[in-house]
Design a protein around this motif. Sequence first.
Motif, short mmCIF file in Angstrom:
data_model
loop_
_atom_site.label_atom_id
_atom_site.label_comp_id
_atom_site.label_asym_id
_atom_site.label_seq_id
_atom_site.Cartn_x
_atom_site.Cartn_y
_atom_site.Cartn_z
N MET A 1 8.77 49.69 -17.62
CA MET A 1 7.44 49.35 -18.11
C MET A 1 6.47 49.14 -16.97
SD MET A 1 5.31 48.53 -20.52
CE MET A 1 3.79 47.62 -20.67
N SER A 2 6.88 48.36 -15.94
CA SER A 2 5.98 48.08 -14.84
C SER A 2 5.70 49.30 -13.99
CB SER A 2 6.55 46.95 -13.95
OG SER A 2 7.82 47.34 -13.42
N GLN A 3 6.56 50.33 -14.14
CA GLN A 3 6.39 51.51 -13.30
C GLN A 3 5.51 52.57 -13.94
OE1 GLN A 3 7.61 51.54 -10.18
NE2 GLN A 3 8.32 49.46 -10.57
N ASP A 4 5.49 52.62 -15.30
CA ASP A 4 4.79 53.76 -15.92
C ASP A 4 3.37 53.43 -16.35
OD1 ASP A 4 6.19 53.70 -19.29
OD2 ASP A 4 5.26 52.15 -18.07
N TRP A 5 2.88 52.20 -16.13
CA TRP A 5 1.48 51.87 -16.41
C TRP A 5 0.71 51.87 -15.10
CZ3 TRP A 5 -1.39 50.03 -20.81
CH2 TRP A 5 -0.71 50.20 -22.03
N SER A 6 -0.29 52.74 -15.00
CA SER A 6 -1.09 52.79 -13.78
C SER A 6 -2.02 51.58 -13.71
CB SER A 6 -1.94 54.07 -13.76
OG SER A 6 -2.93 54.02 -14.78
N ASP A 7 -2.60 51.35 -12.52
CA ASP A 7 -3.53 50.24 -12.37
C ASP A 7 -4.73 50.40 -13.31
OD1 ASP A 7 -1.93 49.12 -10.49
OD2 ASP A 7 -3.18 49.66 -8.76
N GLU A 8 -5.21 51.64 -13.46
CA GLU A 8 -6.36 51.89 -14.33
C GLU A 8 -6.02 51.56 -15.78
OE1 GLU A 8 -6.69 54.57 -10.78
OE2 GLU A 8 -5.13 54.02 -12.21
N GLU A 9 -4.83 51.97 -16.24
CA GLU A 9 -4.43 51.69 -17.62
C GLU A 9 -4.22 50.19 -17.84
OE1 GLU A 9 -1.00 54.21 -17.67
OE2 GLU A 9 -1.98 55.70 -18.93
N LEU A 10 -3.60 49.53 -16.87
CA LEU A 10 -3.35 48.10 -16.99
C LEU A 10 -4.67 47.32 -17.04
CD1 LEU A 10 -1.30 45.86 -17.20
CD2 LEU A 10 -1.15 45.81 -14.69
N LEU A 11 -5.64 47.74 -16.23
CA LEU A 11 -6.93 47.08 -16.23
C LEU A 11 -7.60 47.22 -17.60
CD1 LEU A 11 -9.22 45.62 -14.83
CD2 LEU A 11 -10.06 47.83 -14.02
N ALA A 12 -7.53 48.41 -18.19
CA ALA A 12 -8.11 48.62 -19.52
C ALA A 12 -7.44 47.72 -20.56
CB ALA A 12 -7.98 50.09 -19.92
N ALA A 13 -6.11 47.55 -20.46
CA ALA A 13 -5.38 46.71 -21.40
C ALA A 13 -5.75 45.24 -21.23
CB ALA A 13 -3.87 46.91 -21.22
N VAL A 14 -5.87 44.77 -19.97
CA VAL A 14 -6.22 43.38 -19.71
C VAL A 14 -7.64 43.08 -20.22
CG1 VAL A 14 -6.75 41.70 -17.88
CG2 VAL A 14 -4.64 43.04 -17.79
N ARG A 15 -8.58 43.99 -19.95
CA ARG A 15 -9.95 43.76 -20.39
C ARG A 15 -10.03 43.73 -21.92
NH1 ARG A 15 -13.66 47.35 -19.43
NH2 ARG A 15 -15.36 45.90 -19.10
N ALA A 16 -9.26 44.62 -22.59
CA ALA A 16 -9.23 44.61 -24.05
C ALA A 16 -8.63 43.30 -24.56
CB ALA A 16 -8.45 45.80 -24.57
N TYR A 17 -7.56 42.85 -23.90
CA TYR A 17 -6.91 41.61 -24.31
C TYR A 17 -7.86 40.42 -24.20
CZ TYR A 17 -3.46 37.89 -24.73
OH TYR A 17 -2.77 36.78 -25.14
N LYS A 18 -8.62 40.36 -23.11
CA LYS A 18 -9.55 39.25 -22.90
C LYS A 18 -10.61 39.21 -24.01
CE LYS A 18 -10.98 38.65 -18.58
NZ LYS A 18 -11.42 39.00 -17.20
N GLU A 19 -11.10 40.36 -24.40
CA GLU A 19 -12.11 40.40 -25.46
C GLU A 19 -11.49 40.04 -26.81
OE1 GLU A 19 -15.15 40.45 -25.18
OE2 GLU A 19 -15.87 40.85 -27.21
N MET A 20 -10.25 40.50 -27.05
CA MET A 20 -9.55 40.16 -28.29
C MET A 20 -9.31 38.65 -28.37
SD MET A 20 -6.95 43.40 -28.11
CE MET A 20 -5.71 42.75 -29.20
N ALA A 21 -8.94 38.03 -27.23
CA ALA A 21 -8.69 36.59 -27.21
C ALA A 21 -9.97 35.81 -27.47
CB ALA A 21 -8.09 36.19 -25.86
N ARG A 22 -11.08 36.32 -26.94
CA ARG A 22 -12.37 35.65 -27.16
C ARG A 22 -12.74 35.67 -28.63
NH1 ARG A 22 -17.41 36.68 -28.14
NH2 ARG A 22 -17.07 38.93 -28.21
N LEU A 23 -12.55 36.82 -29.26
CA LEU A 23 -12.87 36.93 -30.68
C LEU A 23 -11.94 36.08 -31.53
CD1 LEU A 23 -13.58 40.76 -30.92
CD2 LEU A 23 -15.26 38.92 -31.01
N ALA A 24 -10.64 36.05 -31.16
CA ALA A 24 -9.66 35.27 -31.91
C ALA A 24 -10.02 33.79 -31.88
CB ALA A 24 -8.26 35.49 -31.35
N ALA A 25 -10.53 33.32 -30.75
CA ALA A 25 -10.88 31.91 -30.60
C ALA A 25 -12.03 31.51 -31.51
CB ALA A 25 -11.26 31.62 -29.14
#
Length: 536
Positions: free
Chosen positions: A1-25
């Motif tokens: 898992m840690s090997q097949d996600w590029s930095d660009e993909e991981l950044l997109a996932a983290v940014r999406a997660y942060k926005e999802m967490a904000r809305l959930a709150a």
Amino acid sequence: MSQDWSDEELLAAVRAYKEMARLAATGEPYSNIYYKKLVTSLNRTETSVESCLQKISAVLCEGSQSVIDDLKLGCVDEGFKARILAVYQDGDHHLGFSKSKAKISQLLNDKNILVNRNRECFSSVGIDYAIFEPTIAGLKKSILDATAPVRTLFELEEFHDFSSQGQGGIHKKIKSAFFVGNSIFSETSVSLYRPKTKSGDPRMWFRGLREFAKPEDQIAIVVFDNALYLFNFSENDFSYVESEFKELRKINLSALMDVDNFSKVIDGQALISKQKDQYPQENNSVVDFLSRYFFSKNSVADELLNKLRIIAKKPIVAKAVGDTAIGMAIEAALGIPANSSKKPDYQGRIEIKSGRGAKNRSTLFAQVPDWLHPEGKYRSSADVLDDFGYKRLDDFKLYCTVSTQKSNSQGLFFVYDESADLLIEKHNKLGNVVVWTGKTLRNRLLEKHAETFWINARSTVIDDVEYFELISVTHTKKPLINQLLPLIKAGIVTMDHLIKRKGGGKASVSEKGPLFKIKKKDLALLFPAPQVYLLR
């Protein structure tokens, strides 16, 4: 898992997660949009995206950061944990941010371009449609809101009227529907209903929609032959529709022009089998649909166009005198009996308008004022004639043009009250005369000119007899009704009074108007994409 996600993909996932967490709150829906965007934009499976989000949640929970409570915590190794924290802390300054952002933005931009191109193409060839956008929740629960544009389309096409439908399952309606794409054409059904809950908001659902559309796809609905046809504007390029439309029109007109006997043209149904035989035999479901749709929608117009080309081969003799002479002559040549019906002239579907040259104004429609409106002071045409008419020989008349630009010789002019949506005819000394509501005028325009042929002709006089040479026809459909009052305000659309009392005294009053008119050169301001055809 840690090997097949590029930095660009991981950044997109983290940014999406942060926005999802904000809305959930805040208690707002969060996963529907961002979760699916990651699946499509990164071209990954739902399982892969879900696993990554669970690992991000686990790392942030350990660091006492804001997390999404109902998302499971995943197992994460130290290496991937360090990468998540680096991306989360560095944010927009992370090395891969600009590339990831550009990739996602480009994907979304490409989708928008495709949707807009498809919308423009359908509109350009006269295919009326409404757009709906399914959500994740809607697809999961099998619920779609029948939005205002959808309801309006259903009502205009006389497909379904939610306003007259009762609430509850007993009143549910099931009708035919089809999924149409460049490689599919499958039959389905649509449920139309109003639930008992709340105010019974109009709802619909298409069986099998989950396989045809993803969340946020732009789905166009077309009504045809009492069924619904769905086109996914987000996944298919329909830009070829315009060229196919032109080819189909050529085939239709060629079939009609093969008929030498005028009487055979009158029976357009005799040409249907020949017409269908000439359609392109391509293995394309969209083209197959278009052939049936365009033939149904344009067969009457093509039939009328061919008739006009036949009668235009020689001048038409006038049957009367005055402004109405040309219209009466053309209708007589087409075999249309004279009548005072408010329905369109040709088969109740196409209105025919004609004039001598491009400078003449053409009548849009006749519409009497709202005689009972409290803003108007006059209650009949006779009252208006009495105060503003003039003597001509033995008759008493009011023949004049009324515009917003200036008062006429009788002191009459228009004012449009935008806040009240009222067209008010005024006198420069006496104030308000009569009133029309904007709604009444817009409805009258739509009723009269759903489809119209505007014929341009040249007048010649031979041995004191007038003849008309038919030059061209401008074909319009579905006026831009919201432009009518602004065009009246600008003085582009005007109105003619034609009121007369013969012989004076208490003789009866005749009223041929009020006639709302526009110059032919200004038709494009009121009608989208007019088509001009030469008749000679």
